[in-house]
Write a protein that holds these residues in place. Structure first.
Motif, PDB file in Angstrom:
ATOM      1  N   CYS A   1      45.181  38.704  37.850  1.00  0.00           N
ATOM      2  CA  CYS A   1      45.441  38.735  36.287  1.00  0.00           C
ATOM      3  C   CYS A   1      44.605  38.050  35.327  1.00  0.00           C
ATOM      4  O   CYS A   1      44.295  36.921  35.569  1.00  0.00           O
ATOM      5  N   SER A   2      43.997  38.629  34.254  1.00  0.00           N
ATOM      6  CA  SER A   2      43.197  38.255  33.404  1.00  0.00           C
ATOM      7  C   SER A   2      43.734  37.320  32.332  1.00  0.00           C
ATOM      8  O   SER A   2      42.975  36.566  31.587  1.00  0.00           O
ATOM      9  N   LEU A   3      45.133  37.525  32.446  1.00  0.00           N
ATOM     10  CA  LEU A   3      45.798  36.645  31.359  1.00  0.00           C
ATOM     11  C   LEU A   3      46.469  35.371  32.099  1.00  0.00           C
ATOM     12  O   LEU A   3      45.958  34.311  31.453  1.00  0.00           O
ATOM     13  N   CYS A   4      47.067  35.593  33.188  1.00  0.00           N
ATOM     14  CA  CYS A   4      47.729  34.204  33.804  1.00  0.00           C
ATOM     15  C   CYS A   4      46.840  33.729  34.963  1.00  0.00           C
ATOM     16  O   CYS A   4      47.029  32.626  35.376  1.00  0.00           O
ATOM     17  N   ASN A   5      45.723  34.279  35.478  1.00  0.00           N
ATOM     18  CA  ASN A   5      44.821  33.890  36.368  1.00  0.00           C
ATOM     19  C   ASN A   5      45.720  33.847  37.685  1.00  0.00           C
ATOM     20  O   ASN A   5      45.117  33.209  38.513  1.00  0.00           O
ATOM     21  N   VAL A   6      46.863  34.768  37.761  1.00  0.00           N
ATOM     22  CA  VAL A   6      47.448  34.749  39.296  1.00  0.00           C
ATOM     23  C   VAL A   6      47.068  35.911  39.970  1.00  0.00           C
ATOM     24  O   VAL A   6      47.050  37.087  39.431  1.00  0.00           O
ATOM     25  N   LYS A   7      46.965  35.655  41.294  1.00  0.00           N
ATOM     26  CA  LYS A   7      46.464  37.006  41.988  1.00  0.00           C
ATOM     27  C   LYS A   7      47.951  37.957  42.380  1.00  0.00           C
ATOM     28  O   LYS A   7      48.972  37.321  42.473  1.00  0.00           O
TER      29      LYS A   7
ATOM     30  N   LYS B   1      54.205  37.757  32.261  1.00  0.00           N
ATOM     31  CA  LYS B   1      53.862  36.758  30.945  1.00  0.00           C
ATOM     32  C   LYS B   1      53.341  37.722  29.777  1.00  0.00           C
ATOM     33  O   LYS B   1      52.514  37.041  28.786  1.00  0.00           O
ATOM     34  N   LYS B   2      53.199  39.087  30.051  1.00  0.00           N
ATOM     35  CA  LYS B   2      52.569  39.764  29.037  1.00  0.00           C
ATOM     36  C   LYS B   2      53.154  39.710  27.662  1.00  0.00           C
ATOM     37  O   LYS B   2      54.386  39.876  27.474  1.00  0.00           O
TER      38      LYS B   2
END
Length: 286
Positions: free
Chosen positions: A245-251, A260-261
């Motif tokens: 994810c480019s927002l929370c950096n979680v795979k 968390k959008k």
């Protein structure tokens, strides 16, 4: 893919940090046979694909289903037409080099402003670009990054040295890219043949070759990769690729399905570096 061994080792180290097993599997396939860092610089190309064979196979795919004589006749006719089709536009070209090569060279000229040149001799230079330093030899037409060696087209490091000597970059492009070399490659021709009606008659009793009919329908298309996209030939799907994810950096998910959008402000894109040589300020102008 990297053009030199230093870049190859850095990329392999990053891959090893991400996934050790993938790095080991990659090295098991003998990268020396398909990585640019290990290719010979004698052939001026950086392509490691079978595109030429695939293109020709698609070019004759309809002719392959016909009888032997008709198949050869159609392939001959297509190649005759293709050679003239390739030759005619280049005859109208007024530049010394092929248009695509000139476009690539002009694009690399714009990047030469980012390089700082330190001459050792009139043919040997140290070139600094951002945080790394390379050696350029104009006599042997080589650079530490190996892009000039492999392609035969000066890269930004070499062009900066050429501009330092107030010379033109076109003087250092390999001769294989000239219009003259292109026309020489297509100088040959396939002679035309008369139709079957005008063939000479013979008195010998010629028997046609025996035709062995194999079971099942003959194959027309190539064998596809099991993970190849059926809608886009030659493009693999993302099967087995773990998203980040480019927002929370979680795979495991992307930003469209991020829990968390709306709560996280997306980072602003980095500003692009302005084109051309950076100004030195008013003090330098004085």
């Amino acid at each position: 893919m990297c053009y030199n061994k230093a870049g190859y080792e850095e990329a392999l180290a990053k891959l090893n940090e991400i996934n050790v097993e993938v790095a080991l599997d990659f090295k098991a396939y003998n990268p020396e046979n398909f990585c640019r860092a290990f290719l010979s610089t004698d052939i001026k190309t950086d392509a490691i694909t079978s595109n030429i064979a695939e293109t020709f196979n698609g070019y004759i795919i309809n002719a392959r289903t016909k009888h032997l004589l008709h198949m050869l006749e159609e392939i001959k006719s297509n190649l005759m037409h293709r050679m003239i089709q390739k030759k005619q536009p280049m005859e109208k070209c007024t530049s010394v080099f092929c248009p695509r090569i000139q476009t690539k060279l002009d694009h690399k000229k714009d990047k030469a402003a980012m390089c700082e040149v330190l001459p050792s001799t009139m043919k040997l230079f140290n070139v600094t670009c951002f945080t790394y330093q390379v050696v350029v030899n104009l006599e042997t037409m080589s650079c530490t990054c190996k892009k000039w060696d492999m392609l035969g087209i000066p890269y930004k490091h070499a062009i900066a040295c050429i501009f330092f000597l107030n010379r033109e970059a076109e003087e250092f492009v390999h001769q294989c890219y000239t219009k003259e070399s292109y026309m020489t490659a297509y100088a040959g021709s396939i002679p035309p043949l008369v139709g079957e009606r005008y063939w000479p008659k013979v008195t010998y009793q010629l028997q046609p070759p025996s035709i062995k009919i194999w079971p099942s329908r003959p194959r027309k298309k190539r064998v596809k990769d099991p993970y190849e996209n059926p809608k886009k030939p030659g493009v693999l799907t993302k099967n087995g690729v773990e998203m980040t994810c480019s927002l929370c950096n979680v795979k495991g998910h992307n930003k469209s399905k991020c829990p968390k959008k709306g709560k996280i402000v997306p980072p602003e894109p980095t500003a692009k570096r302005p084109r051309g040589r950076p100004s030195l300020g008013k003090e330098a102008e004085l």
